[in-house]
Motif scaffolding. Structure first.
Motif, PDB file in Angstrom:
ATOM      1  N   MET A   1       0.836  -1.204   0.000  1.00  0.00           N
ATOM      2  CA  MET A   1       0.000   0.000   0.000  1.00  0.00           C
ATOM      3  C   MET A   1       0.868   1.250   0.000  1.00  0.00           C
ATOM      4  O   MET A   1       1.864   1.337   0.722  1.00  0.00           O
ATOM      5  N   VAL A   2       0.479   2.222  -0.847  1.00  0.00           N
ATOM      6  CA  VAL A   2       1.146   3.521  -0.882  1.00  0.00           C
ATOM      7  C   VAL A   2       0.397   4.469   0.049  1.00  0.00           C
ATOM      8  O   VAL A   2      -0.841   4.522   0.036  1.00  0.00           O
ATOM      9  N   SER A   3       1.154   5.215   0.862  1.00  0.00           N
ATOM     10  CA  SER A   3       0.524   6.184   1.764  1.00  0.00           C
ATOM     11  C   SER A   3       1.379   7.435   1.844  1.00  0.00           C
ATOM     12  O   SER A   3       2.560   7.432   1.451  1.00  0.00           O
ATOM     13  N   LEU A   4       0.784   8.496   2.347  1.00  0.00           N
ATOM     14  CA  LEU A   4       1.485   9.770   2.496  1.00  0.00           C
ATOM     15  C   LEU A   4       2.008   9.872   3.919  1.00  0.00           C
ATOM     16  O   LEU A   4       1.258   9.713   4.881  1.00  0.00           O
ATOM     17  N   TYR A   5       3.321  10.132   4.055  1.00  0.00           N
ATOM     18  CA  TYR A   5       3.924  10.246   5.380  1.00  0.00           C
ATOM     19  C   TYR A   5       4.855  11.454   5.389  1.00  0.00           C
ATOM     20  O   TYR A   5       5.781  11.533   4.589  1.00  0.00           O
ATOM     21  N   ASN A   6       4.571  12.410   6.267  1.00  0.00           N
ATOM     22  CA  ASN A   6       5.373  13.646   6.335  1.00  0.00           C
ATOM     23  C   ASN A   6       5.494  14.330   4.975  1.00  0.00           C
ATOM     24  O   ASN A   6       6.559  14.843   4.607  1.00  0.00           O
ATOM     25  N   GLY A   7       4.385  14.305   4.240  1.00  0.00           N
ATOM     26  CA  GLY A   7       4.359  15.008   2.962  1.00  0.00           C
ATOM     27  C   GLY A   7       4.964  14.260   1.799  1.00  0.00           C
ATOM     28  O   GLY A   7       4.996  14.780   0.678  1.00  0.00           O
ATOM     29  N   LYS A   8       5.447  13.022   2.025  1.00  0.00           N
ATOM     30  CA  LYS A   8       6.052  12.247   0.947  1.00  0.00           C
ATOM     31  C   LYS A   8       5.399  10.873   0.867  1.00  0.00           C
ATOM     32  O   LYS A   8       4.967  10.318   1.885  1.00  0.00           O
ATOM     33  N   LEU A   9       5.359  10.333  -0.339  1.00  0.00           N
ATOM     34  CA  LEU A   9       4.793   9.006  -0.528  1.00  0.00           C
ATOM     35  C   LEU A   9       5.727   7.938   0.026  1.00  0.00           C
ATOM     36  O   LEU A   9       6.952   8.027  -0.096  1.00  0.00           O
ATOM     37  N   GLN A  10       5.114   6.934   0.643  1.00  0.00           N
ATOM     38  CA  GLN A  10       5.857   5.818   1.211  1.00  0.00           C
ATOM     39  C   GLN A  10       5.127   4.526   0.842  1.00  0.00           C
ATOM     40  O   GLN A  10       3.894   4.495   0.769  1.00  0.00           O
ATOM     41  N   PHE A  11       5.881   3.480   0.601  1.00  0.00           N
ATOM     42  CA  PHE A  11       5.327   2.205   0.158  1.00  0.00           C
ATOM     43  C   PHE A  11       5.523   1.170   1.261  1.00  0.00           C
ATOM     44  O   PHE A  11       6.651   0.899   1.670  1.00  0.00           O
ATOM     45  N   LYS A  12       4.435   0.592   1.759  1.00  0.00           N
ATOM     46  CA  LYS A  12       4.497  -0.441   2.800  1.00  0.00           C
ATOM     47  C   LYS A  12       4.291  -1.803   2.146  1.00  0.00           C
ATOM     48  O   LYS A  12       3.276  -2.052   1.494  1.00  0.00           O
ATOM     49  N   LEU A  13       5.267  -2.697   2.296  1.00  0.00           N
ATOM     50  CA  LEU A  13       5.197  -4.003   1.654  1.00  0.00           C
ATOM     51  C   LEU A  13       4.453  -5.017   2.515  1.00  0.00           C
ATOM     52  O   LEU A  13       4.719  -5.158   3.711  1.00  0.00           O
ATOM     53  N   ASP A  14       3.548  -5.742   1.866  1.00  0.00           N
ATOM     54  CA  ASP A  14       2.863  -6.861   2.514  1.00  0.00           C
ATOM     55  C   ASP A  14       3.475  -8.189   2.081  1.00  0.00           C
ATOM     56  O   ASP A  14       3.417  -9.177   2.814  1.00  0.00           O
ATOM     57  N   SER A  15       4.030  -8.222   0.866  1.00  0.00           N
ATOM     58  CA  SER A  15       4.683  -9.434   0.374  1.00  0.00           C
ATOM     59  C   SER A  15       5.817  -9.050  -0.560  1.00  0.00           C
ATOM     60  O   SER A  15       5.811  -7.971  -1.162  1.00  0.00           O
ATOM     61  N   ALA A  16       6.776  -9.943  -0.680  1.00  0.00           N
ATOM     62  CA  ALA A  16       7.929  -9.691  -1.553  1.00  0.00           C
ATOM     63  C   ALA A  16       8.652 -11.004  -1.831  1.00  0.00           C
ATOM     64  O   ALA A  16       8.736 -11.874  -0.973  1.00  0.00           O
ATOM     65  N   ARG A  17       9.154 -11.117  -3.061  1.00  0.00           N
ATOM     66  CA  ARG A  17       9.998 -12.257  -3.435  1.00  0.00           C
ATOM     67  C   ARG A  17      10.848 -11.844  -4.625  1.00  0.00           C
ATOM     68  O   ARG A  17      10.491 -10.925  -5.376  1.00  0.00           O
ATOM     69  N   VAL A  18      11.968 -12.504  -4.828  1.00  0.00           N
ATOM     70  CA  VAL A  18      12.813 -12.223  -5.985  1.00  0.00           C
ATOM     71  C   VAL A  18      12.074 -12.664  -7.244  1.00  0.00           C
ATOM     72  O   VAL A  18      11.561 -13.789  -7.324  1.00  0.00           O
ATOM     73  N   ALA A  19      11.985 -11.779  -8.213  1.00  0.00           N
ATOM     74  CA  ALA A  19      11.283 -12.082  -9.463  1.00  0.00           C
ATOM     75  C   ALA A  19      12.134 -12.987 -10.349  1.00  0.00           C
ATOM     76  O   ALA A  19      13.374 -12.920 -10.347  1.00  0.00           O
ATOM     77  N   ASP A  20      11.480 -13.828 -11.098  1.00  0.00           N
ATOM     78  CA  ASP A  20      12.167 -14.700 -12.050  1.00  0.00           C
ATOM     79  C   ASP A  20      12.379 -13.961 -13.363  1.00  0.00           C
ATOM     80  O   ASP A  20      11.610 -13.057 -13.718  1.00  0.00           O
ATOM     81  N   GLU A  21      13.421 -14.342 -14.102  1.00  0.00           N
ATOM     82  CA  GLU A  21      13.629 -13.768 -15.433  1.00  0.00           C
ATOM     83  C   GLU A  21      12.404 -14.068 -16.291  1.00  0.00           C
ATOM     84  O   GLU A  21      11.836 -15.141 -16.226  1.00  0.00           O
ATOM     85  N   GLY A  22      11.993 -13.097 -17.070  1.00  0.00           N
ATOM     86  CA  GLY A  22      10.800 -13.248 -17.879  1.00  0.00           C
ATOM     87  C   GLY A  22       9.575 -12.626 -17.251  1.00  0.00           C
ATOM     88  O   GLY A  22       8.554 -12.428 -17.915  1.00  0.00           O
ATOM     89  N   GLU A  23       9.682 -12.307 -15.951  1.00  0.00           N
ATOM     90  CA  GLU A  23       8.564 -11.658 -15.259  1.00  0.00           C
ATOM     91  C   GLU A  23       8.637 -10.139 -15.366  1.00  0.00           C
ATOM     92  O   GLU A  23       7.737  -9.440 -14.907  1.00  0.00           O
ATOM     93  N   TYR A  24       9.710  -9.638 -15.965  1.00  0.00           N
ATOM     94  CA  TYR A  24       9.888  -8.198 -16.058  1.00  0.00           C
ATOM     95  C   TYR A  24      10.697  -7.865 -17.307  1.00  0.00           C
ATOM     96  O   TYR A  24      11.430  -8.707 -17.843  1.00  0.00           O
ATOM     97  N   ASN A  25      10.552  -6.615 -17.767  1.00  0.00           N
ATOM     98  CA  ASN A  25      11.311  -6.108 -18.909  1.00  0.00           C
ATOM     99  C   ASN A  25      12.382  -5.161 -18.383  1.00  0.00           C
ATOM    100  O   ASN A  25      12.048  -4.106 -17.833  1.00  0.00           O
ATOM    101  N   PRO A  26      13.667  -5.506 -18.519  1.00  0.00           N
ATOM    102  CA  PRO A  26      14.739  -4.665 -17.950  1.00  0.00           C
ATOM    103  C   PRO A  26      14.670  -3.204 -18.387  1.00  0.00           C
ATOM    104  O   PRO A  26      15.067  -2.317 -17.632  1.00  0.00           O
ATOM    105  N   THR A  27      14.148  -2.920 -19.584  1.00  0.00           N
ATOM    106  CA  THR A  27      14.096  -1.533 -20.044  1.00  0.00           C
ATOM    107  C   THR A  27      13.123  -0.684 -19.231  1.00  0.00           C
ATOM    108  O   THR A  27      13.178   0.543 -19.277  1.00  0.00           O
ATOM    109  N   ASP A  28      12.212  -1.327 -18.487  1.00  0.00           N
ATOM    110  CA  ASP A  28      11.293  -0.579 -17.627  1.00  0.00           C
ATOM    111  C   ASP A  28      12.005   0.038 -16.425  1.00  0.00           C
ATOM    112  O   ASP A  28      11.418   0.862 -15.718  1.00  0.00           O
TER     113      ASP A  28
END
Length: 315
Positions: free
Chosen positions: A71-98
């Protein structure tokens, strides 16, 4: 892909992002958490893992591409991202140029113009020097043409080093056509070589950060050593010509306080330092003008040392 520049307060986000940094910390209440910086080609965001021991948070490290949700939220005037889940992505799940901002110009077209400029050098020693560095060493040029010219400020994107070097070479060539006592071969060769040290000063994308060598020595000293090493491999390279090309590289920032070990002493070094400064400042201005801010006055820019404004073209 949902790019970071579009994040808003209250957004629920899932996707793959690049981990620039990750550090453990302890809150004032004594609770352990982790500070993370996630990024893509549009920017980065301060990210928190408030429960590092959660089964939904898999182990990942800086320089990993990470599939996250939170979830993205505003904290002290700046956006902050709170992670609920995370894992290393596999090749093919993303485009490096992004995850890598790129030059607005075609890299292969710039490469061709760069090689054509090498062919325009008449002095056999300088042309051989350029050919040995950029043409014969294909591995080096493949790195050079994709490298960034800076961590930030100007040309800090894929192809930025080639774009900047080519632009500075064009400008020095024009200067020499206007001031006929300046040696075009020397000035243009120096322009093409002046920032070669940046491929060792900065790490490759997507990290694009200062290396230990970059922090200790800087690209000017690194570049001078690289050029002189190649000069020594060319039979009969004149000593005075070697000193002059080395001087141009060492003095291309123009002033001692800007990191140059020497101030320009010859016309070609003056032309190079001015062309380098011009291209850096005008690119800094272009990048500022392309920001989403719709105001005419964009505020103080510390690199230009001025309060900058959009030009009014409607009269």
């Amino acid at each position: 892909m949902y790019f970071i520049e579009n994040f808003k307060d209250g957004d629920k986000v899932s996707g793959v992002y690049y981990c620039k940094s990750k550090q453990s910390a302890v809150s004032r209440a004594g609770k352990e958490y982790e500070n993370v910086i996630l990024s893509d080609k549009t920017g980065s965001i301060d990210t928190k893992i408030w429960d590092p021991n959660s089964l939904a948070i898999k182990e990942f490290s800086p320089s990993d591409f990470v599939e996250v949700s939170g979830m993205v939220s505003l904290y002290n005037g700046k956006l902050q991202f709170k992670l609920d889940s995370a894992r290393v992505a596999d090749e093919g799940e993303y485009n490096p140029t992004d995850y890598m901002a790129s030059s607005r110009f075609d890299i292969e077209k710039m490469s061709k113009e760069f090689f054509d400029m090498i062919k325009s050098i008449n002095n056999k020693y300088l042309r051989t020097l350029l050919e040995n560095i950029f043409v014969e060493d294909t591995e080096f040029f493949n790195i050079f043409k994709k490298a960034s010219a800076a961590k930030s400020v100007h040309h800090g994107y894929l192809g930025g080093l080639l774009e900047h070097s080519l632009s500075v070479a064009r400008l020095t060539s024009l200067m020499c056509s206007n001031y006929d006592y300046a040696n075009r071969d020397l000035a243009v060769t120096a322009a093409m070589l002046h920032d070669v040290g940046k491929i060792r000063e900065l790490s490759p994308f997507p990290e694009n950060d200062y290396t230990d060598e970059g922090n200790f020595l800087g690209h000017i000293v690194i570049g001078y050593e690289m050029v002189m090493e190649k000069v020594k491999q060319i039979d009969g390279f004149p000593d005075m010509l070697a000193m002059q090309i080395g001087h141009c590289v060492l003095s291309h920032h123009g002033e001692l306080e800007y990191g140059s070990p020497k101030k320009p002493s010859i016309a070609e070094a003056v032309a190079l330092s001015m062309a380098d400064n011009m291209d850096a400042k005008l690119e800094t201005l272009r990048e500022a003008l392309e920001a989403k801010d719709t105001n005419d006055w964009l505020g103080y820019n510390r690199w230009l040392d001025s309060n900058i404004r959009r030009t009014t073209n409607e009269f």
